[in-house]
Design an enzyme around this catalytic site. Structure first.
Site, PDB file in Angstrom:
ATOM      1  N   ASN A 155       0.727  -1.022   0.068  1.00  0.00           N
ATOM      2  CA  ASN A 155       0.398   0.117   0.216  1.00  0.00           C
ATOM      3  C   ASN A 155       1.324   1.050   0.288  1.00  0.00           C
ATOM      4  O   ASN A 155       1.782   1.065  -0.092  1.00  0.00           O
ATOM      5  CB  ASN A 155      -1.278  -0.094   1.200  1.00  0.00           C
ATOM      6  N   GLU A 158       3.622   1.744   2.756  1.00  0.00           N
ATOM      7  CA  GLU A 158       4.501   0.719   2.246  1.00  0.00           C
ATOM      8  C   GLU A 158       5.376   0.647   1.819  1.00  0.00           C
ATOM      9  O   GLU A 158       7.157   0.618   2.131  1.00  0.00           O
ATOM     10  CB  GLU A 158       3.666  -0.814   2.435  1.00  0.00           C
ATOM     11  N   ASP A 225      -6.285  -8.083   1.817  1.00  0.00           N
ATOM     12  CA  ASP A 225      -6.351  -9.594   1.718  1.00  0.00           C
ATOM     13  C   ASP A 225      -6.655  -9.803   0.263  1.00  0.00           C
ATOM     14  O   ASP A 225      -6.795 -10.896   0.002  1.00  0.00           O
ATOM     15  CB  ASP A 225      -6.692  -9.985   2.974  1.00  0.00           C
TER      16      ASP A 225
HETATM   17  N1  LIG Z   1     -11.888   4.151   0.346  1.00  0.00           N
HETATM   18  C1  LIG Z   1     -11.474   3.815   0.388  1.00  0.00           C
HETATM   19  N2  LIG Z   1     -12.713   3.718  -1.332  1.00  0.00           N
HETATM   20  C2  LIG Z   1     -12.125   3.378  -2.396  1.00  0.00           C
HETATM   21  N3  LIG Z   1     -11.784   2.008  -2.816  1.00  0.00           N
HETATM   22  C3  LIG Z   1     -10.790   2.359  -1.795  1.00  0.00           C
HETATM   23  C4  LIG Z   1     -10.676   2.645  -0.325  1.00  0.00           C
HETATM   24  N4  LIG Z   1      -9.611   2.207   0.394  1.00  0.00           N
HETATM   25  C5  LIG Z   1      -9.345   0.762  -0.045  1.00  0.00           C
HETATM   26  N5  LIG Z   1     -10.241   0.909  -1.106  1.00  0.00           N
HETATM   27  C6  LIG Z   1      -9.378  -0.123  -2.522  1.00  0.00           C
HETATM   28  O1  LIG Z   1      -9.204  -1.138  -1.531  1.00  0.00           O
HETATM   29  C7  LIG Z   1      -7.430  -1.355  -2.018  1.00  0.00           C
HETATM   30  C8  LIG Z   1      -6.753  -1.794  -1.528  1.00  0.00           C
HETATM   31  O2  LIG Z   1      -6.737  -1.085  -0.647  1.00  0.00           O
HETATM   32  P1  LIG Z   1      -5.624   0.092  -0.060  1.00  0.00           P
HETATM   33  O3  LIG Z   1      -4.629   0.701  -0.268  1.00  0.00           O
HETATM   34  O4  LIG Z   1      -5.632   0.628   1.666  1.00  0.00           O
HETATM   35  O5  LIG Z   1      -5.074  -1.500   1.246  1.00  0.00           O
HETATM   36  P2  LIG Z   1      -4.192  -1.864   2.341  1.00  0.00           P
HETATM   37  O6  LIG Z   1      -3.951  -0.939   3.094  1.00  0.00           O
HETATM   38  O7  LIG Z   1      -3.211  -3.510   1.891  1.00  0.00           O
HETATM   39  O8  LIG Z   1      -5.819  -2.588   3.094  1.00  0.00           O
HETATM   40  P3  LIG Z   1      -5.452  -3.266   4.254  1.00  0.00           P
HETATM   41  O9  LIG Z   1      -6.274  -2.421   5.374  1.00  0.00           O
HETATM   42  O10 LIG Z   1      -5.632  -4.930   4.022  1.00  0.00           O
HETATM   43  O11 LIG Z   1      -3.496  -3.865   5.306  1.00  0.00           O
HETATM   44  C9  LIG Z   1      -7.423  -0.118  -3.055  1.00  0.00           C
HETATM   45  O12 LIG Z   1      -6.388  -0.309  -4.053  1.00  0.00           O
HETATM   46  C10 LIG Z   1      -8.356   0.105  -3.591  1.00  0.00           C
HETATM   47  O13 LIG Z   1      -8.879  -0.464  -4.628  1.00  0.00           O
HETATM   48 MG   LIG Z   2      -1.933  -4.448   3.798  1.00  0.00          MG
END
Ligand SMILES: Nc1ncnc2c1ncn2[C@@H]1O[C@H](COP(=O)(O)OP(=O)(O)OP(=O)(O)O)[C@@H](O)[C@H]1O
Ligand SMILES: [Mg+2]
Length: 438
Positions: A155, A158, A225
């Site tokens: 993300n 990271e 995930d």
């Molecule tokens: N607020 C939001 N609005 C719309 N889509 C979202 C939102 N948050 C996350 N997403 C969708 O979910 C995907 C993954 O979210 P994010 O980038 O937050 O991953 P992450 O931080 O690894 O999540 P995790 O909480 O599982 O660790 C994004 O690429 C998007 O497609």
């Molecule tokens: Mg994650």
């Protein structure tokens, strides 16, 4: 109190919901929570789990206290120090045992002590030797540990931590992604960007930005995930990476609209894809001024623009064959569709389906990029405004019969008569339907 599989277990739940068979290798402590996880996994059909028990550890547990649907407190118990040597050996054996039957390998790194350099190195090199794609949801600041993996899905936080870069905006994300692709020898990197969607960057340099699909957002935890599960599952059945990322983006858009760490089922994905296609088809039907603007954009991109026209009532294989041959002559195909008035003028009767239905059907074809409805008898004003590079008509016409051929030739365009396998005639079909001979 309700218990759910979390962390890598949530990736398993997501893979399972998609209909995959899953083999899981993980480490738990010798405690009631570890046993509960083991039971939860064995109750899932199609999941083979190898949970290595390390007595000195505590099984990772996150307890969420909820009030009125909101999380008010989270208490974590876990051991995050590196696993011991013996545990590592057992983990390696378990990985080795499962590798044969896997199509893809997913490494879900939650930085709880399991995926240190040695295990990662082992898993990646073994999987590579067997020609399996390796997807990693990474953590931490030293990404050299993931060297040799196929795709990483960090993300934004990271990505920033791993590169020490300020990952701001599309350009920042792409630059950081390139850095990690080089550092780790990846095939590609998929950066998930929360509400900004995601960005796929390949080692070959291609960049694809996918905007977030979510309409309503309830709970974003676990979206990462879902992303790696869908990505892995789609690649496992041969979907190219760009398509797999697009599916993962749609799935993430669904899952953030659900409460808690949820999963996405294939039917939900299909429904979302159909909705997306329907709205894309709707947006392909344009009035002439908008079509002219669209064509200007395509010209700047150097696309060869094709044009064909017709009534396209009761779409039949002859129409499909004409449209696909027409699409083969150009990069972007515009269909000029005779509006209902135009059809009355040239045929003396209304079409069976009105222009709304006919344009929606033609626009839903993948190789049709634009549909413009016209009410005159001929598409000449459309040809003059759009100036296509090529005008295509079915081979049932002769060159001198093609309306507008002179217009197109006058500015140096080309006229192509497409050979058709079979000639279907809508009028004769309608006659057959009405007199009951079809
Ligand atoms: N607020 C939001 N609005 C719309 N889509 C979202 C939102 N948050 C996350 N997403 C969708 O979910 C995907 C993954 O979210 P994010 O980038 O937050 O991953 P992450 O931080 O690894 O999540 P995790 O909480 O599982 O660790 C994004 O690429 C998007 O497609
Ligand atoms: Mg994650």
């Amino acid at each position: 109190m309700k218990s759910f599989l979390g962390g890598a277990g949530n990736v398993v739940r997501n893979l399972k919901a998609l209909g995959c068979r899953v083999a899981l290798v993980s480490v738990v402590g010798e405690d009631p929570e570890g046993k509960e996880i083991s039971q939860m996994l064995s109750s899932l059909s199609g999941v083979d789990a190898s949970l290595v028990v390390e007595p000195s550890r505590r099984t990772t547990v996150k307890t969420r206290f909820m009030a009125g649907g909101q999380q008010v407190l989270r208490v974590d118990t876990e051991s995050t120090y590196p696993i011991g040597r013996d545990t590592g050996e057992e983990v390696k054996k378990a990985i080795q045992g499962f590798l044969d039957c896997c199509d893809v390998v997913v490494l879900s790194d939650y930085a709880k002590g399991l995926l240190g350099a040695e295990i990662l190195n082992f898993a990646i090199s073994q999987a590579k030797d067997e020609g399996k794609a390796i997807f990693v949801d990474p953590k931490g600041s030293d990404y050299t540990r993931y060297r040799g993996a196929s795709v990483l899905t960090p993300n934004l936080a990271e990505l920033g931590q791993a590169t020490g870069c300020l990952v701001d905006g599309d350009e920042g994300v792409v630059a950081a992604a390139r850095k990690l692709i080089d550092l780790c020898g990846l095939d590609a990197l998929l950066a998930t960007r929360g509400r900004e969607g995601m960005t796929l960057v390949s080692a070959a340099g291609e960049v694809m930005h996918l905007r977030a699909e979510a309409r309503e957002v309830f709970d974003v935890s676990g979206a990462g995930d879902t992303v790696i599960a869908v990505l892995g599952a789609a690649q496992g059945i041969g979907v190219p990476l760009s398509g797999a990322a697009a599916l993962a983006n749609i799935a993430a858009g669904i899952v953030v609209g659900k409460v808690g760490t949820a999963v996405v089922r294939p039917q939900e994905l299909l429904r979302a894809i159909h909705q997306q296609q329907a709205s894309r088809a709707e947006s392909k039907v344009m009035d002439l001024p908008s079509a002219v603007e669209m064509v200007a954009v395509w010209r700047r991109k150097g696309y060869r623009i094709g044009f064909t026209n017709g009534v396209f009532d009761l779409l039949h294989p002859g129409h499909l064959s004409l449209l696909s041959r027409a699409a083969g002559t150009c990069d972007r195909l515009i269909v000029g569709l005779n509006g209902d008035l135009s059809v009355r003028r040239i045929k003396g009767q209304a079409p069976v389906q009105n222009e709304g239905a006919r344009s929606a059907i033609v626009a839903s074809l993948e190789h049709v990029h634009l549909v413009v409805i016209f009410q005159e008898e001929t598409p000449i004003s459309l040809l003059e405004a759009l100036r296509p590079d090529v005008l295509i008509k079915g081979g049932n016409y002769r060159l001198e019969e093609v309306v507008g051929a002179d217009v197109v030739k006058a500015y140096g365009g080309e006229v192509v008569l497409a050979e058709l396998a079979d000639i279907y005639k809508t009028n004769s079909r309608i006659a057959k339907i009405t007199n009951g001979t079809l």
